[in-house]
Design a protein around this motif. Structure first.
Motif, PDB file in Angstrom:
ATOM      1  N   ARG A 186      33.938  68.964  63.701  1.00 47.35           N
ATOM      2  CA  ARG A 186      34.005  68.725  62.256  1.00 47.35           C
ATOM      3  C   ARG A 186      32.744  67.997  61.801  1.00 47.35           C
ATOM      4  NH1 ARG A 186      39.084  68.249  59.735  1.00 47.35           N
ATOM      5  NH2 ARG A 186      37.846  67.451  57.985  1.00 47.35           N
ATOM      6  N   PRO A 187      31.710  68.727  61.402  1.00 43.37           N
ATOM      7  CA  PRO A 187      30.472  68.069  60.975  1.00 43.37           C
ATOM      8  C   PRO A 187      30.650  67.196  59.745  1.00 43.37           C
ATOM      9  CG  PRO A 187      30.383  70.440  60.554  1.00 43.37           C
ATOM     10  CD  PRO A 187      31.581  70.203  61.405  1.00 43.37           C
ATOM     11  N   ASP A 188      31.662  67.474  58.903  1.00 42.51           N
ATOM     12  CA  ASP A 188      31.873  66.621  57.735  1.00 42.51           C
ATOM     13  C   ASP A 188      32.262  65.202  58.149  1.00 42.51           C
ATOM     14  OD1 ASP A 188      34.287  67.706  58.732  1.00 42.51           O
ATOM     15  OD2 ASP A 188      35.317  67.395  56.820  1.00 42.51           O
ATOM     16  N   LEU A 189      33.030  65.087  59.233  1.00 45.00           N
ATOM     17  CA  LEU A 189      33.394  63.761  59.732  1.00 45.00           C
ATOM     18  C   LEU A 189      32.178  63.049  60.322  1.00 45.00           C
ATOM     19  CD1 LEU A 189      36.805  64.600  61.446  1.00 45.00           C
ATOM     20  CD2 LEU A 189      36.420  63.686  59.143  1.00 45.00           C
ATOM     21  N   THR A 190      31.364  63.794  61.042  1.00 45.59           N
ATOM     22  CA  THR A 190      30.161  63.202  61.625  1.00 45.59           C
ATOM     23  C   THR A 190      29.198  62.745  60.540  1.00 45.59           C
ATOM     24  OG1 THR A 190      30.408  64.695  63.515  1.00 45.59           O
ATOM     25  CG2 THR A 190      28.295  63.583  63.268  1.00 45.59           C
ATOM     26  N   GLU A 191      29.054  63.537  59.490  1.00 46.41           N
ATOM     27  CA  GLU A 191      28.166  63.159  58.383  1.00 46.41           C
ATOM     28  C   GLU A 191      28.650  61.881  57.704  1.00 46.41           C
ATOM     29  OE1 GLU A 191      28.229  66.641  55.974  1.00 46.41           O
ATOM     30  OE2 GLU A 191      27.121  67.852  57.444  1.00 46.41           O
ATOM     31  N   LEU A 192      29.971  61.736  57.563  1.00 49.21           N
ATOM     32  CA  LEU A 192      30.487  60.516  56.966  1.00 49.21           C
ATOM     33  C   LEU A 192      30.272  59.323  57.895  1.00 49.21           C
ATOM     34  CD1 LEU A 192      31.903  59.315  54.516  1.00 49.21           C
ATOM     35  CD2 LEU A 192      34.107  59.841  55.600  1.00 49.21           C
ATOM     36  N   ALA A 193      30.369  59.557  59.195  1.00 48.81           N
ATOM     37  CA  ALA A 193      30.071  58.485  60.153  1.00 48.81           C
ATOM     38  C   ALA A 193      28.639  57.993  59.978  1.00 48.81           C
ATOM     39  CB  ALA A 193      30.274  58.992  61.585  1.00 48.81           C
ATOM     40  N   VAL A 194      27.708  58.899  59.782  1.00 47.92           N
ATOM     41  CA  VAL A 194      26.308  58.522  59.579  1.00 47.92           C
ATOM     42  C   VAL A 194      26.150  57.704  58.304  1.00 47.92           C
ATOM     43  CG1 VAL A 194      24.014  59.450  59.067  1.00 47.92           C
ATOM     44  CG2 VAL A 194      25.381  60.437  60.914  1.00 47.92           C
ATOM     45  N   LEU A 195      26.849  58.093  57.249  1.00 49.96           N
ATOM     46  CA  LEU A 195      26.756  57.343  56.003  1.00 49.96           C
ATOM     47  C   LEU A 195      27.324  55.934  56.159  1.00 49.96           C
ATOM     48  CD1 LEU A 195      27.720  60.125  53.441  1.00 49.96           C
ATOM     49  CD2 LEU A 195      25.500  58.986  53.635  1.00 49.96           C
ATOM     50  N   GLY A 196      28.422  55.812  56.886  1.00 52.51           N
ATOM     51  CA  GLY A 196      28.983  54.489  57.132  1.00 52.51           C
ATOM     52  C   GLY A 196      28.041  53.620  57.941  1.00 52.51           C
ATOM     53  N   ALA A 197      27.521  54.170  59.024  1.00 46.77           N
ATOM     54  CA  ALA A 197      26.581  53.406  59.845  1.00 46.77           C
ATOM     55  C   ALA A 197      25.326  53.058  59.058  1.00 46.77           C
ATOM     56  CB  ALA A 197      26.221  54.205  61.096  1.00 46.77           C
ATOM     57  N   SER A 198      24.891  53.961  58.192  1.00 48.60           N
ATOM     58  CA  SER A 198      23.684  53.710  57.404  1.00 48.60           C
ATOM     59  C   SER A 198      23.878  52.542  56.450  1.00 48.60           C
ATOM     60  CB  SER A 198      23.301  54.967  56.616  1.00 48.60           C
ATOM     61  OG  SER A 198      22.967  56.028  57.502  1.00 48.60           O
ATOM     62  N   ASP A 199      25.083  52.395  55.914  1.00 47.97           N
ATOM     63  CA  ASP A 199      25.351  51.240  55.056  1.00 47.97           C
ATOM     64  C   ASP A 199      25.121  49.936  55.812  1.00 47.97           C
ATOM     65  OD1 ASP A 199      26.872  49.786  52.723  1.00 47.97           O
ATOM     66  OD2 ASP A 199      27.873  49.165  54.575  1.00 47.97           O
ATOM     67  N   VAL A 200      25.611  49.862  57.048  1.00 44.61           N
ATOM     68  CA  VAL A 200      25.468  48.639  57.832  1.00 44.61           C
ATOM     69  C   VAL A 200      24.011  48.436  58.240  1.00 44.61           C
ATOM     70  CG1 VAL A 200      26.257  47.396  59.872  1.00 44.61           C
ATOM     71  CG2 VAL A 200      27.854  48.846  58.617  1.00 44.61           C
ATOM     72  N   VAL A 201      23.324  49.511  58.599  1.00 42.65           N
ATOM     73  CA  VAL A 201      21.912  49.404  58.963  1.00 42.65           C
ATOM     74  C   VAL A 201      21.103  48.833  57.797  1.00 42.65           C
ATOM     75  CG1 VAL A 201      19.849  50.739  59.560  1.00 42.65           C
ATOM     76  CG2 VAL A 201      22.028  51.229  60.695  1.00 42.65           C
ATOM     77  N   ALA A 202      21.461  49.224  56.582  1.00 40.79           N
ATOM     78  CA  ALA A 202      20.738  48.731  55.402  1.00 40.79           C
ATOM     79  C   ALA A 202      20.929  47.237  55.199  1.00 40.79           C
ATOM     80  CB  ALA A 202      21.203  49.487  54.161  1.00 40.79           C
ATOM     81  N   ARG A 203      21.921  46.647  55.848  1.00 42.69           N
ATOM     82  CA  ARG A 203      22.190  45.216  55.721  1.00 42.69           C
ATOM     83  C   ARG A 203      21.516  44.380  56.812  1.00 42.69           C
ATOM     84  NH1 ARG A 203      26.719  44.807  52.221  1.00 42.69           N
ATOM     85  NH2 ARG A 203      27.740  46.834  51.899  1.00 42.69           N
ATOM     86  N   ASN A 204      20.773  45.013  57.704  1.00 46.18           N
ATOM     87  CA  ASN A 204      20.139  44.304  58.809  1.00 46.18           C
ATOM     88  C   ASN A 204      19.159  43.254  58.307  1.00 46.18           C
ATOM     89  OD1 ASN A 204      19.099  43.565  61.317  1.00 46.18           O
ATOM     90  ND2 ASN A 204      17.652  45.284  61.359  1.00 46.18           N
ATOM     91  N   GLU A 205      19.334  42.035  58.766  1.00 50.02           N
ATOM     92  CA  GLU A 205      18.479  40.929  58.345  1.00 50.02           C
ATOM     93  C   GLU A 205      17.490  40.495  59.426  1.00 50.02           C
ATOM     94  OE1 GLU A 205      21.115  37.821  57.123  1.00 50.02           O
ATOM     95  OE2 GLU A 205      22.076  39.022  55.557  1.00 50.02           O
TER      96      GLU A 205
END
Length: 416
Positions: free
Chosen positions: A217-236
């Protein structure tokens, strides 16, 4: 200079002593063995997080490592009480409910040949299915530890991909768009958004990536990337390290430190998500993020107790044993984790209590005057989780198999 051979032998001996203490701490219910969270506790705990299910998996680890049936026999007797609990337990989750019990019961069936345990696992998962309201199982938590993401990973662990897909599908419609990607309300009724593995966005991303790969299910994998990307954007921590706050806005700031470093709310657990994404997507960006997590963990000061509350736990969830799991993964996959693994194993050895009853570990509560806590039995804070990691470390340093007897649902096997 570290005596590597001595550490290996010592870790194995500590693992054996820890298993013996667990066997000696068991309660005979008349229909099998069960464990409370602590030896003096009154309530028997069947869960994966702090009770019998996690201990059964540690006993299986001991049986496979040492080749001694007494540990397997204890695991089978533990499965008897798990089977009974699975017919009446209220919770459905991976770590505090039926799904985690099913994982342990299925392992007893597959590795120890107990078909009754396998049948009990099937009953437990059927009860989990029957409780789904179309969106969630728990009215408060929507995360990995207690909510849908953990149920999905437990279902995958026992081969039920259909249930796993059902569990993560609601994340498609409940995701909240952010500047960096997507996040979720993992605790109902609070403005806080948690970021890490146990309760937050990365735990949900881990489940989405694992189920997306298993189900095609690539749609699930794509959403996983978006979730991880949110956290990556918070890296201090800049381009070298990886450090993200516990939550935003901060949840319970009077009780919870803003930054943690363990499996549950820190870069040790974050690295496990990036390891999985690197494997699923074959994208070096995610592997580089796992490297950044490793840099931060190894430069944080742990396992030294540098200030009150910084590093006062030996366990798998919040403490040293969880970091040891990552260090061993690094050794298998990159060849750069062994020195730190030696440091962690030596620290666990220095904090062990050994006597005629066996070996166990106590954690510290820095906010209390009598701050040495009673040793715990289970996976999260106690012997079961510590023993499992020490035995793996011993195998790795002795040139034996790199994996576990039973892979944990949210810990991708090293080298895969």
């Amino acid at each position: 200079m570290i005596d590597e051979r001595g550490l290996s032998v010592g870790a194995e001996a500590l693992g054996r002593g820890g298993l013996d203490w667990l066997v000696g701490s068991a309660r005979d219910t008349g229909n099998g063995l069960a464990w409370p969270e602590t030896p003096t506790g009154e309530e028997l705990d069947p869960t994966l997080y702090s009770g019998t299910a996690g201990i059964v998996l540690a006993l299986i680890e001991g049986r496979e490592h040492f080749g001694e049936d007494r540990y397997g026999d204890a695991a089978v007797r533990g499965a008897l009480t798990l089977a009974a609990a699975a017919d009446e337990w209220d919770g459905s989750s991976l770590y505090t409910g039926l799904t985690g019990m099913a994982v342990a019961l299925r392992a007893v069936h597959e590795l120890l040949g107990d078909t009754a345990a396998g049948a009990a696992a099937d009953r437990a998962l059927q009860r989990v299915r029957s409780r789904f309201d179309g969106t969630r199982w728990d009215d408060r938590w929507f995360d990995l530890l207690i909510g849908n993401a953990g149920i999905a990973l437990g279902a995958l662990a026992v081969g039920d991909t259909e249930l796993a897909v059902r569990a993560v599908t609601p994340y498609l419609r409940t995701a909240e768009r952010t500047a960096g990607g997507m996040q979720w309300e993992s605790l109902s009724g609070t403005p806080a958004r948690f970021h890490h593995l146990s309760h937050g966005t990365l735990g949900i991303a881990y489940a989405l990536a694992a189920v997306g790969r298993a189900a095609g299910r690539p749609d699930l994998t794509e959403l996983a990337v978006l979730g991880a990307s949110d956290v990556v954007a918070r890296n201090e921590a800049g381009p070298t390290g990886f450090r993200v706050p516990h939550s935003d806005p901060q949840h319970s700031p009077d009780l919870t430190e803003r930054y943690s470093y363990g499996w549950c709310h820190g870069p040790t657990g974050d690295a496990q998500v990036f390891r999985l994404l690197g494997s699923v997507l074959q994208d070096p960006v995610w592997r580089a993020l796992a490297d950044q997590c490793w840099y931060t963990v190894t430069h944080s000061g742990l396992p030294q107790r540098t200030h009150p509350g910084f590093w006062d736990n030996n366990g798998r969830c919040c403490g040293t044993a969880g970091v040891l799991a990552l260090a061993c993964d690094r050794h298998v996959e990159h060849g750069d984790g062994l020195d730190f693994a030696h440091t962690l194993a030596a620290d666990l050895a220095s904090r062990a209590t050994e006597d005629a009853a066996g070996v166990r570990w106590s954690n510290i509560e820095h906010r209390a005057t009598a701050n040495t806590l009673e040793p715990c039995t289970g996976w999260a804070m106690g012997n079961a989780g510590i023993v499992r990691e020490l035995l793996r470390y011993a195998r790795l340093t002795m040139g034996r198999a790199a994996g576990y007897a039973v892979d944990w649902p949210d810990h991708a096997a090293a080298g895969c």
